[in-house]
Motif scaffolding. Structure first.
Motif, PDB file in Angstrom:
ATOM      1  N   THR A 177      -2.349  -7.262   5.516  1.00 44.29           N
ATOM      2  CA  THR A 177      -3.769  -7.364   5.175  1.00 44.29           C
ATOM      3  C   THR A 177      -4.222  -6.131   4.410  1.00 44.29           C
ATOM      4  OG1 THR A 177      -4.200  -8.735   7.115  1.00 44.29           O
ATOM      5  CG2 THR A 177      -6.082  -7.616   6.133  1.00 44.29           C
ATOM      6  N   ALA A 178      -3.797  -4.956   4.853  1.00 39.65           N
ATOM      7  CA  ALA A 178      -4.156  -3.727   4.150  1.00 39.65           C
ATOM      8  C   ALA A 178      -3.620  -3.737   2.719  1.00 39.65           C
ATOM      9  CB  ALA A 178      -3.625  -2.516   4.914  1.00 39.65           C
ATOM     10  N   ALA A 179      -2.377  -4.203   2.549  1.00 36.78           N
ATOM     11  CA  ALA A 179      -1.796  -4.251   1.216  1.00 36.78           C
ATOM     12  C   ALA A 179      -2.570  -5.196   0.307  1.00 36.78           C
ATOM     13  CB  ALA A 179      -0.335  -4.676   1.308  1.00 36.78           C
ATOM     14  N   ARG A 180      -2.989  -6.361   0.837  1.00 36.19           N
ATOM     15  CA  ARG A 180      -3.750  -7.313   0.023  1.00 36.19           C
ATOM     16  C   ARG A 180      -5.118  -6.751  -0.342  1.00 36.19           C
ATOM     17  NH1 ARG A 180      -0.302 -10.565  -2.444  1.00 36.19           N
ATOM     18  NH2 ARG A 180       0.953 -11.829  -1.009  1.00 36.19           N
ATOM     19  N   VAL A 181      -5.731  -6.036   0.594  1.00 31.48           N
ATOM     20  CA  VAL A 181      -7.041  -5.443   0.301  1.00 31.48           C
ATOM     21  C   VAL A 181      -6.908  -4.387  -0.791  1.00 31.48           C
ATOM     22  CG1 VAL A 181      -8.879  -4.010   1.270  1.00 31.48           C
ATOM     23  CG2 VAL A 181      -8.026  -5.960   2.549  1.00 31.48           C
ATOM     24  N   VAL A 182      -5.890  -3.535  -0.697  1.00 33.40           N
ATOM     25  CA  VAL A 182      -5.676  -2.531  -1.737  1.00 33.40           C
ATOM     26  C   VAL A 182      -5.391  -3.200  -3.070  1.00 33.40           C
ATOM     27  CG1 VAL A 182      -4.141  -0.674  -2.483  1.00 33.40           C
ATOM     28  CG2 VAL A 182      -4.930  -0.761  -0.117  1.00 33.40           C
ATOM     29  N   GLN A 183      -4.589  -4.232  -3.055  1.00 28.51           N
ATOM     30  CA  GLN A 183      -4.263  -4.940  -4.292  1.00 28.51           C
ATOM     31  C   GLN A 183      -5.521  -5.506  -4.941  1.00 28.51           C
ATOM     32  OE1 GLN A 183      -2.114  -8.748  -3.997  1.00 28.51           O
ATOM     33  NE2 GLN A 183      -0.582  -7.882  -5.367  1.00 28.51           N
ATOM     34  N   GLU A 184      -6.394  -6.122  -4.130  1.00 31.05           N
ATOM     35  CA  GLU A 184      -7.608  -6.697  -4.665  1.00 31.05           C
ATOM     36  C   GLU A 184      -8.557  -5.609  -5.161  1.00 31.05           C
ATOM     37  OE1 GLU A 184     -10.267  -9.332  -6.008  1.00 31.05           O
ATOM     38  OE2 GLU A 184      -8.267  -9.778  -5.237  1.00 31.05           O
ATOM     39  N   ALA A 185      -8.642  -4.492  -4.416  1.00 31.83           N
ATOM     40  CA  ALA A 185      -9.520  -3.404  -4.846  1.00 31.83           C
ATOM     41  C   ALA A 185      -9.057  -2.805  -6.173  1.00 31.83           C
ATOM     42  CB  ALA A 185      -9.561  -2.326  -3.762  1.00 31.83           C
ATOM     43  N   LEU A 186      -7.751  -2.630  -6.341  1.00 32.85           N
ATOM     44  CA  LEU A 186      -7.246  -2.119  -7.613  1.00 32.85           C
ATOM     45  C   LEU A 186      -7.474  -3.123  -8.741  1.00 32.85           C
ATOM     46  CD1 LEU A 186      -3.931  -0.375  -6.510  1.00 32.85           C
ATOM     47  CD2 LEU A 186      -6.089   0.693  -7.187  1.00 32.85           C
ATOM     48  N   THR A 187      -7.398  -4.399  -8.414  1.00 30.50           N
ATOM     49  CA  THR A 187      -7.699  -5.417  -9.430  1.00 30.50           C
ATOM     50  C   THR A 187      -9.146  -5.300  -9.890  1.00 30.50           C
ATOM     51  OG1 THR A 187      -6.065  -6.920  -8.498  1.00 30.50           O
ATOM     52  CG2 THR A 187      -7.764  -7.885  -9.885  1.00 30.50           C
ATOM     53  N   PRO A 191       4.650  -3.940   3.116  1.00 35.11           N
ATOM     54  CA  PRO A 191       3.280  -3.671   2.651  1.00 35.11           C
ATOM     55  C   PRO A 191       3.187  -2.426   1.774  1.00 35.11           C
ATOM     56  CG  PRO A 191       3.265  -4.351   4.946  1.00 35.11           C
ATOM     57  CD  PRO A 191       4.695  -4.200   4.568  1.00 35.11           C
ATOM     58  N   ALA A 192       3.922  -1.362   2.135  1.00 33.72           N
ATOM     59  CA  ALA A 192       3.873  -0.152   1.307  1.00 33.72           C
ATOM     60  C   ALA A 192       4.364  -0.426  -0.108  1.00 33.72           C
ATOM     61  CB  ALA A 192       4.705   0.960   1.959  1.00 33.72           C
ATOM     62  N   GLN A 193       5.392  -1.274  -0.220  1.00 37.67           N
ATOM     63  CA  GLN A 193       5.919  -1.598  -1.540  1.00 37.67           C
ATOM     64  C   GLN A 193       4.921  -2.435  -2.332  1.00 37.67           C
ATOM     65  OE1 GLN A 193       8.750  -0.328  -2.770  1.00 37.67           O
ATOM     66  NE2 GLN A 193       8.182  -1.239  -4.730  1.00 37.67           N
ATOM     67  N   VAL A 194       4.190  -3.332  -1.627  1.00 39.52           N
ATOM     68  CA  VAL A 194       3.159  -4.110  -2.305  1.00 39.52           C
ATOM     69  C   VAL A 194       2.090  -3.192  -2.882  1.00 39.52           C
ATOM     70  CG1 VAL A 194       1.346  -5.845  -1.961  1.00 39.52           C
ATOM     71  CG2 VAL A 194       3.571  -6.147  -0.875  1.00 39.52           C
ATOM     72  N   ILE A 195       1.695  -2.175  -2.122  1.00 43.01           N
ATOM     73  CA  ILE A 195       0.681  -1.234  -2.600  1.00 43.01           C
ATOM     74  C   ILE A 195       1.205  -0.466  -3.816  1.00 43.01           C
ATOM     75  CG2 ILE A 195      -0.629   0.835  -1.996  1.00 43.01           C
ATOM     76  CD1 ILE A 195      -0.776  -0.221   0.864  1.00 43.01           C
ATOM     77  N   ARG A 196       2.452  -0.011  -3.750  1.00 40.72           N
ATOM     78  CA  ARG A 196       3.019   0.757  -4.879  1.00 40.72           C
ATOM     79  C   ARG A 196       3.146  -0.127  -6.121  1.00 40.72           C
ATOM     80  NH1 ARG A 196       6.472   2.463  -0.562  1.00 40.72           N
ATOM     81  NH2 ARG A 196       5.947   4.582   0.138  1.00 40.72           N
ATOM     82  N   ASP A 197       3.570  -1.376  -5.945  1.00 41.82           N
ATOM     83  CA  ASP A 197       3.692  -2.271  -7.099  1.00 41.82           C
ATOM     84  C   ASP A 197       2.328  -2.532  -7.730  1.00 41.82           C
ATOM     85  OD1 ASP A 197       6.385  -2.398  -6.710  1.00 41.82           O
ATOM     86  OD2 ASP A 197       6.351  -4.336  -5.661  1.00 41.82           O
ATOM     87  N   ALA A 198       1.305  -2.733  -6.887  1.00 39.20           N
ATOM     88  CA  ALA A 198      -0.042  -2.961  -7.436  1.00 39.20           C
ATOM     89  C   ALA A 198      -0.512  -1.733  -8.196  1.00 39.20           C
ATOM     90  CB  ALA A 198      -1.007  -3.297  -6.306  1.00 39.20           C
ATOM     91  N   ALA A 199      -0.257  -0.547  -7.652  1.00 39.85           N
ATOM     92  CA  ALA A 199      -0.653   0.678  -8.342  1.00 39.85           C
ATOM     93  C   ALA A 199       0.113   0.835  -9.658  1.00 39.85           C
ATOM     94  CB  ALA A 199      -0.424   1.886  -7.436  1.00 39.85           C
ATOM     95  N   ARG A 200       1.386   0.464  -9.634  1.00 39.63           N
ATOM     96  CA  ARG A 200       2.175   0.587 -10.865  1.00 39.63           C
ATOM     97  C   ARG A 200       1.635  -0.319 -11.959  1.00 39.63           C
ATOM     98  NH1 ARG A 200       5.766  -2.674 -12.749  1.00 39.63           N
ATOM     99  NH2 ARG A 200       5.956  -3.769 -10.741  1.00 39.63           N
ATOM    100  N   ARG A 201       1.309  -1.567 -11.612  1.00 40.51           N
ATOM    101  CA  ARG A 201       0.813  -2.487 -12.628  1.00 40.51           C
ATOM    102  C   ARG A 201      -0.531  -2.020 -13.192  1.00 40.51           C
ATOM    103  NH1 ARG A 201       3.410  -6.349  -9.225  1.00 40.51           N
ATOM    104  NH2 ARG A 201       1.566  -6.460  -7.885  1.00 40.51           N
ATOM    105  N   VAL A 202      -1.383  -1.516 -12.311  1.00 45.19           N
ATOM    106  CA  VAL A 202      -2.672  -1.021 -12.793  1.00 45.19           C
ATOM    107  C   VAL A 202      -2.481   0.242 -13.630  1.00 45.19           C
ATOM    108  CG1 VAL A 202      -4.899  -0.098 -12.043  1.00 45.19           C
ATOM    109  CG2 VAL A 202      -3.922  -2.060 -10.884  1.00 45.19           C
TER     110      VAL A 202
END
Length: 391
Positions: free
Chosen positions: A299-309, A263-274
């Motif tokens: 779930t937390a990672a998906r929520v962060v990903q969607e919020a950054l989107t 999950p931490a990596q999912v959050i970092r990847d989403a932040a990197r793309r944004v």
């Protein structure tokens, strides 16, 4: 006695057999008895009446009782078949009708039987102790069709109840299957939304940045960099869509292996793309995130990903965002905050499922999610995911 459209032939066959046997019996019984020529009429009439016993058991019982009384008076040798047919009709009454009708039919048949016995003997045949015993035996013989009919009625009701229970179980199973399919479709829809909304938004913005760089600034190196990032993001989208399609084609063919990305990596990847799309993102992810239950972390990672989107869609390049994830008070707390758009820009079309999807994900774990605009024109999203309940 259960009958049915497929068994329409049972009662006619029963009536014909009863008439034939009764007619043959009258020819063999007491050839010299008085009015023997009328004795064969009553078995035939009793058999014909018995043909309708499946549809009208009560009237047939009355008809057989009347034939028995008339046969006793005209030709006693022909009374055997009406009496037997009356017992059959009484059994049908007990099987098809209620208790009141059954009691009335039993009283009628027992009364007619007693009249038949008295006519064949004398008034003293039922008197005294032996007469009482004969009376009890006659009552028992007359009750035999009732007992058999009520037994068949119970069997019919038990079979109907079993069929009803089986039908209810089948309907419940169908409802559960429909609910499972709907839940599966909802899960697939959420995953597909995560893939499309997040990555395609980044693709659209990077394509716009490349076009802007070529048309207005003349900096081809920025356009080439943006196109390279666009190609990488599109390739990742294709890979994730391909995996999703493999699951849809044959869910059992894809083994539920361990997650490839934490999950931490999912959050970092989403932040990197944004961040690559032009939004300055600061991420704070604690090491404790790796120790929370996987479903909570995912779930937390998906929520962060969607919020950054959503930040990428509505705030756009130039905005500043922050992601704060921490563990406190037995829950995983996360906050995504952005500064809002820095200039007016064409808004990307909203899917309409972002916040709803996040609330569904969080609600499934018993958590809460709030999202609202800030006083400075930005947007803040907060979520709380309980850990103890899901450990």
């Amino acid at each position: 006695m259960t009958g049915g459209r497929r068994d329409w032939w049972r009662e006619p066959l029963l009536g014909l057999v009863a008439a034939g046997l009764g007619l043959a019996g009258t020819w063999l019984a007491r050839p010299g008895s008085a009015r023997q020529e009328w004795a064969g009429v009553f078995p035939v009439l009793a058999g014909l009446a018995l043909m309708a016993v499946g549809r009208w058991p009560g009237p047939v019982l009355v008809a057989e009782s009347a034939l028995l009384l008339v046969a006793d008076a005209v030709a006693p040798a022909g009374a055997g078949t009406p009496q037997l047919a009356g017992a059959v009709a009484l059994g049908y009454v007990a099987c098809r009708c209620g208790r009141s009708a059954t009691a009335a039919g039993y009283a009628l048949f027992l009364g007619v039987t007693l009249v038949d016995v008295l006519r064949q003997g004398d008034a003293g045949v039922l008197s005294g102790g032996p007469g009482l015993i004969r009376l009890v035996m006659l009552a028992g013989v007359a009750a035999a069709p009732v007992a058999f009919g009520r037994y068949l009625r119970g069997v019919r009701h038990a079979a109907a109840a079993a069929e009803e229970r089986a039908r209810e179980v089948e309907e419940r199973r169908a409802a559960e299957n429909r609910a499972a399919r709907l839940a599966e479709r909802a899960a697939i829809a959420r995953d597909l939304h995560d893939i499309v909304a997040h990555h395609i938004a980044a693709v659209a913005l990077r394509a716009g940045a490349a076009r802007y760089a070529v048309q207005h600034t003349g900096r081809t190196e920025e356009a080439v960099s943006a196109l390279g990032e666009l190609r990488d993001t599109a390739g990742q989208v294709l890979d994730e869509l391909r995996e999703l399609l493999e699951v849809l084609r044959d869910p059992e063919a894809v083994e539920p292996a361990e997650p490839q990305v934490e999950p931490a990596q999912v959050i970092r990847d989403a932040a990197r793309r944004v961040r690559e799309a032009g939004v300055a993102v600061q991420v704070t992810v604690p090491a404790a995130l790796g120790r929370v239950p996987l479903v909570v972390g995912t779930t937390a990672a998906r929520v962060v990903q969607e919020a950054l989107t959503n930040t990428l869609k509505h705030a756009g390049p130039g905005a500043v965002a922050s992601v704060d994830v921490r563990v406190a008070d037995g829950a995983l707390l996360l906050e995504v905050l952005d500064s809002g758009p820095v200039r007016r820009r064409p808004a990307l079309p909203a899917s309409g499922y972002g916040l709803n999807g996040m609330r569904e994900r969080v609600g499934l774990l018993g958590g809460t999610l709030t999202a609202a605009a800030t006083d400075s024109g930005g947007w803040r999203l907060r979520a709380r995911l309980p850990i103890r309940e899901n450990a």
